[in-house]
Motif scaffolding. Structure first.
Motif, mmCIF file in Angstrom:
data_model
loop_
_atom_site.group_PDB
_atom_site.id
_atom_site.type_symbol
_atom_site.label_atom_id
_atom_site.label_comp_id
_atom_site.label_asym_id
_atom_site.label_seq_id
_atom_site.Cartn_x
_atom_site.Cartn_y
_atom_site.Cartn_z
ATOM 1 N N ASP A 22 34.574 59.907 30.499
ATOM 2 C CA ASP A 22 32.422 60.168 29.233
ATOM 3 C C ASP A 22 33.122 60.578 28.945
ATOM 4 O O ASP A 22 32.725 59.196 27.410
ATOM 5 C CB ASP A 22 32.282 61.674 29.755
ATOM 6 C CG ASP A 22 31.815 62.335 31.076
ATOM 7 O OD1 ASP A 22 30.339 60.946 31.622
ATOM 8 O OD2 ASP A 22 31.718 63.521 31.739
ATOM 9 N N GLN A 25 33.259 56.109 27.532
ATOM 10 C CA GLN A 25 31.920 56.069 27.152
ATOM 11 C C GLN A 25 31.203 55.867 26.133
ATOM 12 O O GLN A 25 30.642 55.253 26.040
ATOM 13 C CB GLN A 25 30.627 55.757 29.016
ATOM 14 C CG GLN A 25 31.277 55.453 30.189
ATOM 15 C CD GLN A 25 30.410 55.879 30.585
ATOM 16 O OE1 GLN A 25 29.669 57.226 31.311
ATOM 17 N NE2 GLN A 25 30.722 55.215 32.421
ATOM 18 N N GLU A 26 32.026 57.439 25.680
ATOM 19 C CA GLU A 26 30.947 57.382 24.664
ATOM 20 C C GLU A 26 31.708 56.593 23.241
ATOM 21 O O GLU A 26 31.805 56.876 22.067
ATOM 22 C CB GLU A 26 31.332 59.055 24.125
ATOM 23 C CG GLU A 26 30.354 59.766 25.184
ATOM 24 C CD GLU A 26 30.511 61.663 24.829
ATOM 25 O OE1 GLU A 26 31.578 61.658 24.029
ATOM 26 O OE2 GLU A 26 30.005 62.043 25.476
ATOM 27 N N ARG A 56 27.417 42.216 28.252
ATOM 28 C CA ARG A 56 27.425 43.805 27.928
ATOM 29 C C ARG A 56 25.580 44.083 27.393
ATOM 30 O O ARG A 56 25.755 44.780 28.018
ATOM 31 C CB ARG A 56 28.083 43.416 26.931
ATOM 32 C CG ARG A 56 28.502 44.215 26.764
ATOM 33 C CD ARG A 56 30.230 44.016 25.607
ATOM 34 N NE ARG A 56 30.344 45.606 25.027
ATOM 35 C CZ ARG A 56 30.422 45.671 23.355
ATOM 36 N NH1 ARG A 56 30.336 44.599 22.425
ATOM 37 N NH2 ARG A 56 30.100 47.202 22.531
ATOM 38 N N ARG A 60 24.048 47.246 29.344
ATOM 39 C CA ARG A 60 23.812 48.463 28.449
ATOM 40 C C ARG A 60 22.184 48.718 29.049
ATOM 41 O O ARG A 60 21.875 49.721 29.220
ATOM 42 C CB ARG A 60 23.899 47.691 27.168
ATOM 43 C CG ARG A 60 25.070 48.970 26.307
ATOM 44 C CD ARG A 60 25.099 49.255 24.830
ATOM 45 N NE ARG A 60 26.072 47.896 24.346
ATOM 46 C CZ ARG A 60 25.569 46.649 24.211
ATOM 47 N NH1 ARG A 60 24.561 45.947 23.293
ATOM 48 N NH2 ARG A 60 26.688 45.667 23.357
ATOM 49 N N ASP A 63 20.946 50.729 32.277
ATOM 50 C CA ASP A 63 21.483 51.711 31.876
ATOM 51 C C ASP A 63 20.038 52.671 32.591
ATOM 52 O O ASP A 63 19.828 53.914 33.450
ATOM 53 C CB ASP A 63 21.986 52.733 31.515
ATOM 54 C CG ASP A 63 23.664 52.476 30.487
ATOM 55 O OD1 ASP A 63 24.154 51.964 31.746
ATOM 56 O OD2 ASP A 63 23.776 52.249 29.514
ATOM 57 N N SER A 84 31.465 50.878 30.262
ATOM 58 C CA SER A 84 30.429 50.894 29.876
ATOM 59 C C SER A 84 29.764 50.441 31.567
ATOM 60 O O SER A 84 28.387 50.054 31.610
ATOM 61 C CB SER A 84 29.429 50.688 28.709
ATOM 62 O OG SER A 84 30.109 48.582 28.889
#
Length: 141
Positions: A22, A25-26, A56, A60, A63, A84
């Motif tokens: 986590d 990913q942030e 990339r 994103r 998601d 990610s």
């Protein structure tokens, strides 16, 4: 999300160089790059190509969608795996066909092509008709 990933030891959460999934990913890309191995770090620092950036961005956007049904198809075997990408499915081209690769946390820092081999192992059988003269004397078991 990351609680389902375990390391080799019982009951421990996955970490990459001291950071949980986590937290990774942030982070911004520049922060993640400093944690990656040298070759991957250099690849990203030199600048990803427009194709790499496009992949990339597609990852994103994926998601919101479930990628298991429709994996992201790519020829980019030299794309570094970023945090990610975890839990996404890519269809990586191996020279003949697109094969599915599900990204796990342990794959961070590697390349997509490492998980889709381009060569098959060869198992040779016995010599047959039209073989060399010396193979004529191979015992029949």
């Amino acid at each position: 999300m990351s609680s389902e990933y375990r390391t080799g030891r019982e009951g421990e959460e996955f970490t990459y160089r001291g950071y949980t999934l986590d937290e990774l990913q942030e982070m911004e890309l520049e922060e993640v790059v400093e944690l990656l191995p040298a070759r991957t770090r250099r690849t990203i620092k030199r600048g990803l190509s427009t194709q790499h950036e496009k992949l990339r961005a597609e990852a994103r956007e994926a998601d919101a969608q479930e990628t298991a049904d429709s994996p992201l198809r790519t020829h980019l075997r030299d794309m570094p795996i970023l945090p990610s990408f975890v839990d996404k499915t890519f269809a990586v081209y191996n020279g003949q066909s697109f094969e599915r690769v599900r990204i796990e946390p342990e794959m961070i820092g590697h390349y997509l092509g490492e998980f889709q081999l381009t060569r098959n192992s060869v198992e040779h059988g016995q010599a047959g008709i039209g073989a060399t003269r010396s193979s004529k004397f191979v015992p029949l078991k």
